[in-house]
Design an enzyme around this catalytic site. Sequence first.
Site, short mmCIF file in Angstrom:
data_model
loop_
_atom_site.label_atom_id
_atom_site.label_comp_id
_atom_site.label_asym_id
_atom_site.label_seq_id
_atom_site.Cartn_x
_atom_site.Cartn_y
_atom_site.Cartn_z
N ARG A 16 53.85 1.68 43.79
CA ARG A 16 54.55 2.63 45.33
C ARG A 16 53.85 2.35 46.50
NH1 ARG A 16 56.45 8.19 42.47
NH2 ARG A 16 54.41 7.61 41.48
N ARG A 423 18.76 -19.72 89.73
CA ARG A 423 20.44 -20.37 90.86
C ARG A 423 20.21 -21.49 91.39
NH1 ARG A 423 20.24 -15.00 93.87
NH2 ARG A 423 20.74 -13.63 92.31
C1 UD1 Z 1 51.75 13.64 37.62
C2 UD1 Z 1 52.58 15.07 37.25
C3 UD1 Z 1 53.66 15.25 37.63
C4 UD1 Z 1 52.68 15.98 39.15
C5 UD1 Z 1 52.30 14.84 40.35
C6 UD1 Z 1 52.11 15.34 40.84
C7 UD1 Z 1 52.28 13.85 35.27
C8 UD1 Z 1 53.27 13.50 34.03
N1 UD1 Z 1 53.33 13.95 35.88
O1 UD1 Z 1 53.13 12.85 38.73
O2 UD1 Z 1 53.42 17.01 36.95
O3 UD1 Z 1 54.00 17.16 39.76
O4 UD1 Z 1 51.80 14.30 38.30
O5 UD1 Z 1 51.31 14.46 42.18
O6 UD1 Z 1 50.97 14.26 34.23
N2 UD1 Z 1 46.54 7.58 36.21
C9 UD1 Z 1 46.51 6.87 35.20
N3 UD1 Z 1 46.47 6.34 33.61
C10 UD1 Z 1 48.41 6.67 33.38
C11 UD1 Z 1 48.98 7.29 34.78
C12 UD1 Z 1 48.40 7.69 35.54
O7 UD1 Z 1 44.96 6.79 35.69
O8 UD1 Z 1 48.38 5.99 31.94
C13 UD1 Z 1 46.10 8.77 37.20
C14 UD1 Z 1 47.05 7.46 38.29
O9 UD1 Z 1 46.07 6.24 38.73
C15 UD1 Z 1 47.14 8.85 39.73
C16 UD1 Z 1 47.13 10.01 38.70
O10 UD1 Z 1 47.40 9.37 36.93
O11 UD1 Z 1 46.06 9.26 40.31
C17 UD1 Z 1 48.54 10.42 38.85
O12 UD1 Z 1 49.89 9.11 37.55
P1 UD1 Z 1 51.00 8.95 38.90
O13 UD1 Z 1 51.82 8.29 38.02
O14 UD1 Z 1 51.21 9.40 40.89
O15 UD1 Z 1 51.81 10.62 38.36
P2 UD1 Z 1 53.26 11.45 39.14
O16 UD1 Z 1 54.25 10.64 38.73
O17 UD1 Z 1 52.97 11.77 40.24
MG MG Z 2 51.28 10.77 41.87
#
Ligand code: UD1
Ligand code: MG
Length: 446
Positions: A16, A423
Site C-alpha cells: 500500500r 580589477r
Molecule cells: C496487523 C494485525 C492486526 C492489527 C494491525 C495493527 C495480524 C494478523 N494482524 O494487521 O490485528 O490490528 O497489524 O497495525 O497480525 N509482516 C511480516 N511478514 C508477513 C506479514 C507481515 O514481516 O508475512 C510484517 C510487516 O512488514 C509489518 C507487520 O508485520 O511490519 C504488520 O503487517 P501488516 O500486513 O501491516 O498487518 P496488518 O494488516 O496491518
Molecule cells: Mg499494518
Amino acid sequence: MTAIAAVILGAGMGTRMKSRKPKVLHQIAGRAMVSHLLATVNELNAEKNIVVVAPGMDDVRAEVDPAEIAIQDKALGTGHAVAAALPSLQGFEGDVLVLYGDTPLITRETLENMIETRRRDTNTAVVVLGFEPEDPMEYGRLITNEKGDLEAIVEFADADAVQKAVGLCNSGVMAIDGAKIQSLIDEIGNDNAKGEYYLTDIVEIARKKDLPCKVVKGDEEELLGVNNRIQLAEAEAIAQKRWRKDAMEKGATLIDPASVFFSHDTKLGQDVIIEPNVFFGPGVTIGNDVRIKANSHLEGTTIGDTAQIGPFARLRPGAKIADDVKIGNFVEVKKADLEKGAKVSHLSYIGDARIGAEANIGAGTITCNYDGYDKFKTDIGAGAFVGSNTALVAPVSIADGAIIGAGSTVTKNVEQDALMVERADEVQKSGWAARFRAMKAKLKNK
Ligand code: UD1
Ligand code: MG
C-alpha cells in the site's frame, strides 16, 4: 531481572506504500521507521534484537546493523514471521516483545508497562497492546471477558458484525512469555479469510491451554500503523509534535512551533530561539543563546554559542560554526569551518573552506571549490576582509589580516596583511553622460 528480546517484523511487502523500497525503511523525522523501534528497545536494554526481513532486503539489513536478522522466506503472515525468528530465540526464557516495523511511534513507557503486566502473574502467556482509535478501520479487534482479560483477537477480514462493533483494537505489539512462545506459535494455522498465519491467533491458542492473556491500553497517537503514505505523513506529524514539545520543555523558544521541523537527533542548547519555517535535517547540534532566523534549512551542522543564523540560511553537512559567528541571508555553507566571530552576512557560497576568527566575508563572495572533477579548499585567515563580489578560485589561501578589493577574482595566495585587488583600470569621462542625453533628446525632437 528477566531478560527481554525484541522481534521486529519487517518482511511484509508494504504494497500500500506503492514504493520500490521496503516499508520499514521509510523515514520519520529523518530516520527509518525500523530504526525508531530499535532505538526504543535499546532503551529497555533488550538482550537480543531480531529484525525479520524478506529475502533480498539487504538495505534493511544494512540499516539495522548490528541487530540480528531473521529471514522469512515468504510473507505468509505475522505468525509465520515470528516463527522465522524462533531459531534465534532457542533457549531464551525471558520476555519476547513483538513489534511491527510499521508502528514506529511506540514509547518506552508503554513497552515497560507491557513487560510489567506480563511479569505480574507468571502464568500470563501473552500481553497485547490495545487501543481505542477514533476510527477502528481494519484493525484486528480484541475480544475480552467480563474481567477485561483477553480471550481472542479477531482480524477485521474474519470478524462478524458484532465483533466489528468492538472499539478495542489490536496495535500488533505483544509481550510473550519466552518459555511458551514456541509452543504457541507452533499451533497457528492458516484457515482464515486471508489464508495467512496470523500471530493474533496465539491468544486463542493460549486460552485453550488455560493460560491467561491480558490487555494493556495505549494511546492512539503512539500506535498508528503506517500502511500508506497518508499514514506516514500522520506519523510524521505526531513525531514532530513530540520533538517540538521536547525542545520547548528543554529550554528552546519556538515562535511558531508548528512550522519548525526537527530531525530525530537534533540537539539544542539553552535559550535557543527558532523563528518560523525552519527545517532541521539529520545531524544538527546547536549551542546556547543561538538564534535561528526564519526560513533556514540546516543539516549535518554544529553551531557554537551566541551565533546568529539566517534568515534564509542554508547550512549543509560539514558546516562547523563557532561561537559568535554571524551567517546572514541567502548564505550557503558546506564542509567549512567558520571560526569564532567570523561574519558572512549576505548572498555567499562558502564550501570546502576555513574562515578564520573575526574575518569578514563581503556580500556575494563565492568559493569556487569545484573544477568539474575535484573539490579544492579555500583558506581564509583570522581578521581577513574579503570585499563584495569576490570569486575565490580554490585551492587558494588568504593569510591573516589581508584585504581583498571588491569584485576581485583571486587565484593566487594572498600574503598576510596585504591588499589584493584584481580589477580593470577605471576610466572616467567628464561630462560624457550629460552630452549623451543631450544628443538623444535632439534626435527624438527631430
Ligand atoms: C496487523 C494485525 C492486526 C492489527 C494491525 C495493527 C495480524 C494478523 N494482524 O494487521 O490485528 O490490528 O497489524 O497495525 O497480525 N509482516 C511480516 N511478514 C508477513 C506479514 C507481515 O514481516 O508475512 C510484517 C510487516 O512488514 C509489518 C507487520 O508485520 O511490519 C504488520 O503487517 P501488516 O500486513 O501491516 O498487518 P496488518 O494488516 O496491518
Ligand atoms: Mg499494518
